[in-house]
Design a protein around this motif. Structure first.
Motif, PDB file in Angstrom:
ATOM      1  N   MET A   1      14.481   1.759   7.912  1.00  0.00           N
ATOM      2  CA  MET A   1      14.780   2.048   6.172  1.00  0.00           C
ATOM      3  C   MET A   1      15.530   0.085   5.577  1.00  0.00           C
ATOM      4  SD  MET A   1      15.341   5.710   5.170  1.00  0.00           S
ATOM      5  CE  MET A   1      14.185   6.723   5.987  1.00  0.00           C
ATOM      6  N   PRO A   2      15.611  -0.851   4.636  1.00  0.00           N
ATOM      7  CA  PRO A   2      15.971  -1.369   4.174  1.00  0.00           C
ATOM      8  C   PRO A   2      16.940  -1.100   2.847  1.00  0.00           C
ATOM      9  CG  PRO A   2      14.249  -1.052   2.608  1.00  0.00           C
ATOM     10  CD  PRO A   2      14.015  -0.868   3.940  1.00  0.00           C
ATOM     11  N   SER A   3      18.460  -1.323   3.277  1.00  0.00           N
ATOM     12  CA  SER A   3      19.704   0.045   2.281  1.00  0.00           C
ATOM     13  C   SER A   3      19.560   0.336   0.859  1.00  0.00           C
ATOM     14  CB  SER A   3      20.556  -1.177   2.082  1.00  0.00           C
ATOM     15  OG  SER A   3      20.519  -2.301   0.894  1.00  0.00           O
ATOM     16  N   ARG A   4      18.125  -0.618  -0.105  1.00  0.00           N
ATOM     17  CA  ARG A   4      17.640   0.307  -0.950  1.00  0.00           C
ATOM     18  C   ARG A   4      16.889   1.304  -1.173  1.00  0.00           C
ATOM     19  NH1 ARG A   4      12.648  -0.173  -3.706  1.00  0.00           N
ATOM     20  NH2 ARG A   4      13.320  -0.057  -6.318  1.00  0.00           N
ATOM     21  N   SER A   5      15.803   0.992  -0.210  1.00  0.00           N
ATOM     22  CA  SER A   5      15.381   2.700  -0.076  1.00  0.00           C
ATOM     23  C   SER A   5      15.737   3.982   0.763  1.00  0.00           C
ATOM     24  CB  SER A   5      14.121   2.088   1.427  1.00  0.00           C
ATOM     25  OG  SER A   5      13.558   1.000   0.624  1.00  0.00           O
TER      26      SER A   5
ATOM     27  N   VAL B   1       6.394   7.115  -5.451  1.00  0.00           N
ATOM     28  CA  VAL B   1       5.813   5.947  -4.571  1.00  0.00           C
ATOM     29  C   VAL B   1       6.663   5.539  -3.470  1.00  0.00           C
ATOM     30  CG1 VAL B   1       3.996   4.306  -3.649  1.00  0.00           C
ATOM     31  CG2 VAL B   1       4.209   5.307  -6.326  1.00  0.00           C
ATOM     32  N   VAL B   2       6.767   4.582  -3.130  1.00  0.00           N
ATOM     33  CA  VAL B   2       8.645   4.360  -2.449  1.00  0.00           C
ATOM     34  C   VAL B   2       8.791   5.641  -1.223  1.00  0.00           C
ATOM     35  CG1 VAL B   2      10.443   3.360  -1.623  1.00  0.00           C
ATOM     36  CG2 VAL B   2       9.165   2.465  -3.208  1.00  0.00           C
ATOM     37  N   VAL B   3       9.320   6.557  -2.419  1.00  0.00           N
ATOM     38  CA  VAL B   3      10.142   7.922  -1.984  1.00  0.00           C
ATOM     39  C   VAL B   3       8.865   8.993  -0.709  1.00  0.00           C
ATOM     40  CG1 VAL B   3      10.529   9.916  -2.065  1.00  0.00           C
ATOM     41  CG2 VAL B   3      11.512   8.457  -3.604  1.00  0.00           C
ATOM     42  N   GLN B   4       7.924   8.475  -2.386  1.00  0.00           N
ATOM     43  CA  GLN B   4       6.389   9.280  -0.763  1.00  0.00           C
ATOM     44  C   GLN B   4       6.300   8.799   0.248  1.00  0.00           C
ATOM     45  OE1 GLN B   4       3.896   9.271  -4.073  1.00  0.00           O
ATOM     46  NE2 GLN B   4       3.838  11.596  -4.422  1.00  0.00           N
ATOM     47  N   VAL B   5       6.489   7.380   0.380  1.00  0.00           N
ATOM     48  CA  VAL B   5       6.023   6.453   1.350  1.00  0.00           C
ATOM     49  C   VAL B   5       7.310   6.772   2.535  1.00  0.00           C
ATOM     50  CG1 VAL B   5       5.821   3.802   2.500  1.00  0.00           C
ATOM     51  CG2 VAL B   5       4.711   4.848   0.202  1.00  0.00           C
ATOM     52  N   LEU B   6       8.670   7.034   2.326  1.00  0.00           N
ATOM     53  CA  LEU B   6       9.892   7.191   3.720  1.00  0.00           C
ATOM     54  C   LEU B   6       9.682   8.054   3.397  1.00  0.00           C
ATOM     55  CD1 LEU B   6      12.670   5.176   0.655  1.00  0.00           C
ATOM     56  CD2 LEU B   6      11.379   3.961   2.879  1.00  0.00           C
ATOM     57  N   TYR B   7       9.422   9.091   3.185  1.00  0.00           N
ATOM     58  CA  TYR B   7       9.234  10.877   3.411  1.00  0.00           C
ATOM     59  C   TYR B   7       7.978  11.303   4.533  1.00  0.00           C
ATOM     60  CZ  TYR B   7       8.002  16.027   2.798  1.00  0.00           C
ATOM     61  OH  TYR B   7       8.473  16.888   3.333  1.00  0.00           O
TER      62      TYR B   7
ATOM     63  N   ALA C   1       5.819  -1.256   1.757  1.00  0.00           N
ATOM     64  CA  ALA C   1       5.638  -0.509   0.327  1.00  0.00           C
ATOM     65  C   ALA C   1       6.384  -0.133   0.768  1.00  0.00           C
ATOM     66  CB  ALA C   1       4.730   0.940   0.172  1.00  0.00           C
ATOM     67  N   ALA C   2       7.757   0.339   1.802  1.00  0.00           N
ATOM     68  CA  ALA C   2       9.431   0.920   1.257  1.00  0.00           C
ATOM     69  C   ALA C   2       9.427  -0.347   1.064  1.00  0.00           C
ATOM     70  CB  ALA C   2       8.898   1.472   2.995  1.00  0.00           C
ATOM     71  N   GLN C   3       9.644  -1.455   1.369  1.00  0.00           N
ATOM     72  CA  GLN C   3      10.420  -2.494   0.621  1.00  0.00           C
ATOM     73  C   GLN C   3       9.923  -3.016  -1.026  1.00  0.00           C
ATOM     74  OE1 GLN C   3      11.998  -5.016   4.070  1.00  0.00           O
ATOM     75  NE2 GLN C   3      10.323  -3.526   4.816  1.00  0.00           N
ATOM     76  N   ASN C   4       8.924  -2.596  -0.864  1.00  0.00           N
ATOM     77  CA  ASN C   4       8.116  -3.098  -2.050  1.00  0.00           C
ATOM     78  C   ASN C   4       8.622  -2.792  -3.540  1.00  0.00           C
ATOM     79  OD1 ASN C   4       6.498  -4.727  -4.174  1.00  0.00           O
ATOM     80  ND2 ASN C   4       4.576  -4.255  -2.594  1.00  0.00           N
ATOM     81  N   GLU C   5       9.516  -3.915  -4.202  1.00  0.00           N
ATOM     82  CA  GLU C   5      10.219  -3.399  -5.417  1.00  0.00           C
ATOM     83  C   GLU C   5       9.618  -3.443  -6.706  1.00  0.00           C
ATOM     84  OE1 GLU C   5      13.645  -6.714  -5.740  1.00  0.00           O
ATOM     85  OE2 GLU C   5      13.742  -5.509  -4.310  1.00  0.00           O
ATOM     86  N   ARG C   6       7.946  -3.492  -6.559  1.00  0.00           N
ATOM     87  CA  ARG C   6       7.045  -3.068  -7.770  1.00  0.00           C
ATOM     88  C   ARG C   6       6.385  -2.480  -7.818  1.00  0.00           C
ATOM     89  NH1 ARG C   6       5.912  -8.589  -6.208  1.00  0.00           N
ATOM     90  NH2 ARG C   6       4.331  -7.916  -4.289  1.00  0.00           N
ATOM     91  N   LEU C   7       6.613  -1.068  -6.536  1.00  0.00           N
ATOM     92  CA  LEU C   7       6.349  -0.593  -6.628  1.00  0.00           C
ATOM     93  C   LEU C   7       6.969   0.718  -7.151  1.00  0.00           C
ATOM     94  CD1 LEU C   7       4.914   0.485  -3.117  1.00  0.00           C
ATOM     95  CD2 LEU C   7       3.745   0.070  -5.172  1.00  0.00           C
TER      96      LEU C   7
END
Length: 571
Positions: free
Chosen positions: A521-525, A457-463, A447-453
């Motif tokens: 984390m990938p660079s974008r995330s 939501v990505v931030v919540q996953v990382l948090y 999910a952290a690398q999913n650009e469709r989200l």
């Protein structure tokens, strides 16, 4: 097969073409009888000595000064009449299970009773029925099959009822006492080979409880229904065997092609409604038909236009076994029907007592969990869903049925992939179904690398990944794998921290001091995470350094480095 021979004289009936028959004799025929399209040239005396009806017909013909008699409503037609006529002549005739019903009805029509002559045809047939036919399993089945084309005569003469009594009584006997042959080719032989089980085979092969199923399933639907109704109402037959008989009957008679189903909708409708009427119903723990069979039957009931009560009955039966359903069987139905099934299931689930629910989990059934996984898989595989139908069906699943949201995440991701036109608000509504705290590490990483989200939501996953990583210094991955259904935040954090340490070891000490948990984390995330929560990156680095036991870098230097990185990312 049982048979009975009557008479001793040779058969002297001959044919003159296809539609004319006569009795060879030194005397000329003195009466002509038309039965259907066949004409018989016979003699009055032998017929009048055995048949009261022939006496009246001949008398009526003589009053009209004719020797011709026409019979239009002879049960059994000209073939049954010919056997009766030969009996009157004393010629040899053979009765068996295939012709005895027709001859019995014809004899009744001709009034070949004891008051016409002692030892007349009706009497002899009744003796044969009681002493031979009804004592034989297969002969009883055959006679019952023949009665259908001779209604209402066969019903009025109680031939149907006596056959049903004979068949059902034999079905209900103890299998160990069976001495007759029967057909059974479903379990102990090849698919195309029919095996006859005789008495001598009983010792080496135990007679199964469903020994009777295949023979009974050769009956037409109305006779099958009457036999099975007697068997079911007796209360002496195992419900599992009854369910097996119904399943086999559907497989035997219901066409497989859609075209045949709809072209013969009336007969198929009767079949489906009869099978549903006969289905054993007990409760969730003792529902004997498989969910796959019930779902397919439900689909057929819709296609052939079965009554609404029948479909509702099937839906109720499906809900009892929904936890055993496969996604493949569920996909054959429209989402509206699946939604209705789920509503019924949840209504039934609310009525289940706490004690029963406790027993389900103690026994490892996990009915709610199974249904939750089933619906998530259905959502992921059904490409015809709309956003509203997806959301509404997903919301029917209670939280207790989804301790892990990996299946739901997969369904949401698949839906967004197949619907790239979704707006931000629609994506937000879709992702609002999911709790990112209930994703496993593997799903979180994806999910952290999913650009469709959506970004949020990505931030919540990382948090929450960082929270898990910060809650415990060291984790045992092996220990956490033993409780996949419900994990505490501490266990999740231990898994993440262990993953961080393994990553640090593989990347070297330099990477360890500067990266910490952010290396996952990938660079974008990572840029997103540090931009919105700048303090979390610093906290993560400090936590990682402490957990690794490193004293190589002074705190001030680490703080300064983190501060520089933070300013750079914000700019």
């Amino acid at each position: 097969m049982k048979f009975m021979k009557l008479g001793s004289k040779p058969d002297t009936f001959e044919s003159d073409g296809k539609f004319v028959k006569y009795a060879v004799s030194d005397l000329d025929s003195d009466v002509t009888i038309h039965v259907g399209e066949v004409t018989f040239h016979l003699h009055k005396f032998p017929l009048l000595s055995k048949s009261n009806r022939m006496q009246r017909l001949v008398f009526e013909a003589s009053e009209e000064e004719t020797n011709e008699i026409t019979i239009l409503d002879m049960p059994g037609g000209h073939k049954a009449f010919e056997i009766c006529a030969k009996f009157c002549y004393g010629m040899t005739v053979t009765l068996n299970a295939y012709n005895i019903t027709a001859v019995r009805c014809a004899a009744e029509y001709l009034e070949m009773t004891e008051d016409a002559d002692r030892g007349n045809l009706i009497y002899k047939i009744e003796v044969f029925l009681n002493s031979g036919i009804f004592r034989s399993w297969k002969d009883s089945i055959i006679v019952l099959q023949t009665t259908r084309s001779l209604l209402p005569w066969s019903e009025d003469l109680k031939l149907v009822g006596r056959c049903i009594d004979s068949v059902s009584a034999k079905i209900l006997v103890n299998p160990e006492t069976i001495t007759w042959s029967y057909t059974h080719n479903r379990k102990l032989s090849g698919p195309d080979k029919i095996v006859e089980y005789h008495r001598e085979k009983r010792e080496e092969n135990m007679i199964p409880k469903d020994w009777w199923v295949e023979d009974v399933c050769e009956l037409e639907i109305d006779m099958f229904k009457r036999v099975m109704s007697v068997v079911k109402s007796s209360g002496r037959m195992n419900n599992g065997v009854i369910a097996e008989a119904l399943r086999y009957y559907v497989a035997r008679w219901l066409p497989e092609s859609m075209e045949s189903l709809t072209s013969e909708a009336s007969s198929n409708k009767d079949l489906v409604e009869t099978v549903v009427f006969l289905l054993p119903r007990v409760n969730r723990a003792m529902s004997y038909s498989s969910c796959s069979f019930l779902l397919k039957l439900l689909k057929v009931s819709i296609l052939v236009g079965a009554d609404e009560t029948v479909r509702e009955d099937l839906v109720e039966n499906v809900t009892l076994k929904l936890h055993e359903a496969s996604v493949k069987d569920l996909l054959i139905h429209e989402v509206e029907l699946v939604h209705r099934i789920m509503e019924q299931f949840m209504a039934d689930e609310k009525r289940v007592s706490e004690e029963d629910r406790y027993k389900e989990f103690v026994l490892g059934n996990g009915i709610l969990l199974s249904v939750g996984r089933l619906i998530d898989a259905y959502l992921a595989l059904n490409s015809d869903l709309t956003l509203s139908s997806f959301v509404e069906l997903s919301e029917l699943i209670p939280e207790s049925a989804r301790p892990i949201h990996d299946g739901l995440y997969k369904a949401i991701d698949t839906f967004m992939k197949e619907h790239p036109e979704l707006t931000k608000s629609e994506k937000k509504r879709l992702c609002g179904l999911m709790d990112v705290r209930k994703l496993t590490n593997e799903a979180s990483t994806h999910a952290a690398q999913n650009e469709r989200l959506p970004l949020r939501v990505v931030v919540q996953v990382l948090y929450f990944e960082q929270l898990r990583a910060n809650h415990s210094p060291v984790a045992s991955v092996a220990a956490s794998s033993h409780s996949p259904v419900e994990k505490t935040e501490e266990n999740k954090g231990e898994e993440a921290t262990k993953k961080v340490e393994l990553s640090k070891k593989s990347r070297g000490s330099k990477s360890t001091r500067s990266g910490g948990g952010a290396q996952l984390m990938p660079s974008r995330s990572r840029r997103i995470f540090e931009k919105i929560w700048p303090g979390k990156g610093e906290s993560s680095n400090k936590s990682s350094e402490v957990s690794s036991g490193s004293s190589q870098s002074p705190p001030a230097k680490s703080s300064s480095s983190s501060s520089r990185r933070r300013r750079h990312s914000i700019s």
